[in-house]
Motif scaffolding. Structure first.
Motif: not given
Length: 246
Positions: A126, A150, A153, A155, A158-159
């Motif tokens: 991302l 951005i 974030v 891991r 992000e998932t």
């Protein structure tokens, strides 16, 4: 249609959660505004505006490269327009004096790329995609993630975002099958070869979405500087034979 995904509230709260943060160098694209000041035939001053609460400040004398933003239906390509350095910073506005390449002229929305040291929690797909000034939205047009978040974030977060995008793709496939079943075209090539488009969308996975984002990361020119509905763009990738970067 269902209500837009309300993922932003989760992410705004998550910014306050402490996480391991590393500082890395990242090339970031900024859309230039319509402010331009010609100094001579080969030099122009352009302006970029940093987003609110932007954690990646541009420094005085920072180097930048300006490229055309892809526009569908025009003869403009995504070639480099010129290069130069930041010579003035006023609040969240940064001004770059650029030396133009021959026969190149900038326009509002063109992309100024510059390398910046930024604190990041996770350098994932991302971040790599959105660093090209790309907005990713749900089918209703609501961004999954605002640009100022951005870098923070993790891991795990992000998932959650990727899974929300997959849900949006599946939902869109189901809705399109109900609304326009005659448009459920057969896919001729790629990993979905032999499947119907809307059926394949309903079976999309996170790994397939990551393959798509990895492709954008490697081939960003068409996507950079634009807002894209993830479900529609993913569907276009599917019917185009799912080109991938190995």
């Amino acid at each position: 249609m269902r209500k837009p995904i309300l993922i932003l509230a989760i992410l705004i709260a998550a910014v306050q959660v402490k996480a391991q943060v590393d500082t890395i160098e990242k090339v970031i694209a900024y859309k230039i505004t319509d402010y331009m000041q010609r100094l001579n035939d080969s030099t122009v001053i352009v302006q970029v505006q940093l987003p609110d609460a932007w954690p990646a400040p541009i420094q005085d004398k920072q180097l930048g490269l300006l490229k055309h933003r892809f526009q569908q239906g025009t003869t403009l390509d995504t070639a480099a327009i010129g290069w130069g350095r930041c010579h003035l910073i006023k609040s969240d506005y940064c001004y770059f004096a650029l030396h133009l390449y021959k026969n190149q002229q900038p326009a509002a929305g063109d992309l100024l790329y510059t390398r910046t040291k930024v604190p990041v929690a996770h350098d994932g797909p991302l971040l790599s995609v959105m660093s090209h000034a790309i907005d990713l939205t749900d089918v209703g047009g609501t961004p999954f993630l605002r640009h100022q978040y951005i870098f923070s974030v993790t891991r795990e977060q992000e998932t959650v975002l990727l899974d929300s995008m997959v849900s949006d793709i599946r939902y869109t496939g189901s809705a399109m099958l109900q609304q326009m079943p005659d448009q459920n075209q057969l896919i001729d090539d790629g990993i979905y070869k032999g499947q119907k488009l809307f059926d394949a969308m309903q079976a999309a996975t996170r790994n397939q979405l990551i393959d798509f984002l990895t492709y954008i990361k490697a081939r960003p020119s068409k996507y950079a500087g634009h807002s894209w509905k993830v479900s529609e763009t993913f569907a276009t990738w599917m019917v185009s034979g799912t080109p991938r970067v190995l």
